[in-house]
Scaffold this active site. Structure first.
Site, PDB file in Angstrom:
ATOM      1  CG  ASP A   1     -30.599 -28.889  14.065  1.00 14.46           C
ATOM      2  OD1 ASP A   1     -30.599 -28.001  13.180  1.00 14.46           O
ATOM      3  OD2 ASP A   1     -31.264 -29.931  13.975  1.00 14.46           O
ATOM      4  CB  ILE A   2     -29.162 -23.341  12.712  1.00 10.35           C
ATOM      5  CG1 ILE A   2     -29.373 -21.837  12.848  1.00 10.35           C
ATOM      6  CG2 ILE A   2     -29.541 -23.836  11.320  1.00 10.35           C
ATOM      7  CD1 ILE A   2     -28.436 -20.997  12.010  1.00 10.35           C
TER       8      ILE A   2
ATOM      9  CG  ASN B   1     -27.375 -23.696  -4.168  1.00 13.10           C
ATOM     10  OD1 ASN B   1     -28.195 -23.246  -4.964  1.00 13.10           O
ATOM     11  ND2 ASN B   1     -27.564 -24.854  -3.540  1.00 13.10           N
TER      12      ASN B   1
ATOM     13  N   GLY C   1     -26.094 -30.090   3.489  1.00 12.54           N
ATOM     14  CA  GLY C   1     -25.639 -29.337   4.649  1.00 12.54           C
ATOM     15  C   GLY C   1     -26.772 -28.636   5.383  1.00 12.54           C
ATOM     16  CB  VAL C   2     -26.834 -25.501   7.354  1.00  8.34           C
ATOM     17  CG1 VAL C   2     -26.456 -24.387   6.426  1.00  8.34           C
ATOM     18  CG2 VAL C   2     -27.730 -24.997   8.478  1.00  8.34           C
ATOM     19  CG  ASP C   3     -29.762 -24.886   1.118  1.00 10.55           C
ATOM     20  OD1 ASP C   3     -30.861 -24.443   1.481  1.00 10.55           O
ATOM     21  OD2 ASP C   3     -29.347 -24.806  -0.062  1.00 10.55           O
TER      22      ASP C   3
ATOM     23  N   GLY D   1     -18.522 -25.589   5.168  1.00 13.02           N
ATOM     24  CA  GLY D   1     -18.821 -26.972   4.816  1.00 13.02           C
ATOM     25  C   GLY D   1     -18.438 -27.247   3.378  1.00 13.02           C
TER      26      GLY D   1
HETATM   27  N1  AR6 Z   1     -27.296 -26.450  12.074  1.00 12.73           N
HETATM   28  C1  AR6 Z   1     -26.183 -25.680  12.130  1.00 12.73           C
HETATM   29  N2  AR6 Z   1     -25.122 -25.874  11.314  1.00 12.73           N
HETATM   30  C2  AR6 Z   1     -25.209 -26.886  10.418  1.00 12.73           C
HETATM   31  C3  AR6 Z   1     -26.336 -27.728  10.295  1.00 12.73           C
HETATM   32  C4  AR6 Z   1     -27.421 -27.472  11.181  1.00 12.73           C
HETATM   33  N3  AR6 Z   1     -28.536 -28.201  11.143  1.00 12.73           N
HETATM   34  N4  AR6 Z   1     -26.097 -28.642   9.297  1.00 12.73           N
HETATM   35  C5  AR6 Z   1     -24.855 -28.390   8.827  1.00 12.73           C
HETATM   36  N5  AR6 Z   1     -24.306 -27.348   9.493  1.00 12.73           N
HETATM   37  P1  AR6 Z   1     -22.675 -26.131   4.494  1.00 12.73           P
HETATM   38  P2  AR6 Z   1     -21.498 -24.001   2.823  1.00 12.73           P
HETATM   39  C6  AR6 Z   1     -22.989 -26.726   9.360  1.00 12.73           C
HETATM   40  O1  AR6 Z   1     -22.006 -27.166   3.664  1.00 12.73           O
HETATM   41  O2  AR6 Z   1     -20.116 -24.437   3.149  1.00 12.73           O
HETATM   42  C7  AR6 Z   1     -25.279 -26.649   0.447  1.00 12.73           C
HETATM   43  O3  AR6 Z   1     -25.450 -27.790  -0.331  1.00 12.73           O
HETATM   44  C8  AR6 Z   1     -21.895 -27.511   8.671  1.00 12.73           C
HETATM   45  O4  AR6 Z   1     -21.363 -28.506   9.557  1.00 12.73           O
HETATM   46  O5  AR6 Z   1     -24.085 -26.347   4.903  1.00 12.73           O
HETATM   47  O6  AR6 Z   1     -21.812 -22.542   2.830  1.00 12.73           O
HETATM   48  C9  AR6 Z   1     -25.806 -25.388  -0.220  1.00 12.73           C
HETATM   49  O7  AR6 Z   1     -26.943 -25.654  -1.030  1.00 12.73           O
HETATM   50  C10 AR6 Z   1     -20.879 -26.410   8.370  1.00 12.73           C
HETATM   51  O8  AR6 Z   1     -20.077 -26.125   9.526  1.00 12.73           O
HETATM   52  O9  AR6 Z   1     -22.632 -24.666   3.783  1.00 12.73           O
HETATM   53  C11 AR6 Z   1     -24.642 -24.951  -1.033  1.00 12.73           C
HETATM   54  O10 AR6 Z   1     -24.580 -25.626  -2.288  1.00 12.73           O
HETATM   55  C12 AR6 Z   1     -21.790 -25.191   8.093  1.00 12.73           C
HETATM   56  O11 AR6 Z   1     -23.102 -25.570   8.545  1.00 12.73           O
HETATM   57  C13 AR6 Z   1     -23.449 -25.334  -0.199  1.00 12.73           C
HETATM   58  O12 AR6 Z   1     -23.882 -26.424   0.609  1.00 12.73           O
HETATM   59  C14 AR6 Z   1     -21.864 -24.783   6.640  1.00 12.73           C
HETATM   60  O13 AR6 Z   1     -21.785 -25.929   5.813  1.00 12.73           O
HETATM   61  C15 AR6 Z   1     -23.036 -24.227   0.740  1.00 12.73           C
HETATM   62  O14 AR6 Z   1     -21.846 -24.599   1.393  1.00 12.73           O
END
Ligand code: AR6
Length: 187
Positions: free
Chosen positions: A9-10, A23, A31-33, A123
């Site tokens: 978990d980052i 975004n 997601g990670v955001d 993601g």
């Molecule tokens: N630690 C590390 N990685 C994570 C964590 C965490 N705590 N949580 C999720 N991931 P995404 P994107 C992974 O969807 O594709 C948001 O709503 C996840 O499993 O977070 O760039 C933004 O606001 C995946 O492998 O980012 C944007 O609208 C990776 O992080 C949109 O999503 C990226 O998934 C960005 O989409």
């Protein structure tokens, strides 16, 4: 520069910079955001709103990066970047590579020595984990500072401090994505 991949978990990373897959609005998301904003506390959203009000009224462009403090995270700064959204037809890998390059430039400008990246784009934005891994590892390894010389040419010259990023850690949330990065690092 050391480049490694771990599963985790980052938001728990004790590094100088945690990169956020944001975004263009910078106002949070899933997601990670969502995880980074939840762990950093309300100061992060306030800092992002201030960036929007001052330097980024139109939002952060795809492939670019910008820094805020990290507030309640164990990191010092959050560098927000915006991956290309495949579902919106943004399928150019160069835009994805730019996320990693610009994040490193911003981190180096802060004097950061350690940077943690998630799998930007893998993601909600619909990129295949293997492609993200290939692009991310390629971009980081090719980044000028990775040689340790700190030298650069072209438009980026002068924006960067001397070499200082010593560690890039990809922090992946699932075994599947971690394996993709481990393969890319071994290639
Ligand atoms: N630690 C590390 N990685 C994570 C964590 C965490 N705590 N949580 C999720 N991931 P995404 P994107 C992974 O969807 O594709 C948001 O709503 C996840 O499993 O977070 O760039 C933004 O606001 C995946 O492998 O980012 C944007 O609208 C990776 O992080 C949109 O999503 C990226 O998934 C960005 O989409």
């Amino acid at each position: 520069m050391r480049v490694e991949a771990v599963e985790g978990d980052i938001t728990r990373e004790h590094v100088d910079v945690v990169v956020n897959a944001a975004n263009s609005s910078l106002l949070g998301g899933g997601g990670v955001d969502g995880a980074i904003h939840a762990a950093a506390g309300p100061g992060l959203l306030a800092a992002c709103r201030e960036l929007r009000r001052t330097t980024l009224p139109g939002g952060l462009p795809v492939g670019d990066a910008v820094a805020t403090p990290a507030f309640d995270l164990p990191a010092r700064w959050v560098v927000h970047t915006v991956g290309p959204n495949r579902h919106a037809g943004e399928t150019d890998p160069a835009l994805l590579a730019s996320c990693f390059e610009r994040s490193l430039e911003v981190a180096a400008g802060l004097g950061a020595t350690s940077v943690a990246f998630p799998a930007v784009g893998a993601g909600v934005y619909g990129w295949d984990a293997d492609e993200v891994a290939r692009v991310a590892v390629g971009a980081v390894r090719a980044w000028p500072d990775a040689t340790g010389t700190g030298t650069t040419t072209g438009a980026a010259a002068g924006r960067r401090r001397p070499a200082c990023v010593e560690l890039v850690r990809f922090v992946l949330f699932s075994p599947r994505v971690h394996d993709a990065f481990a393969r890319a690092l071994g290639a």
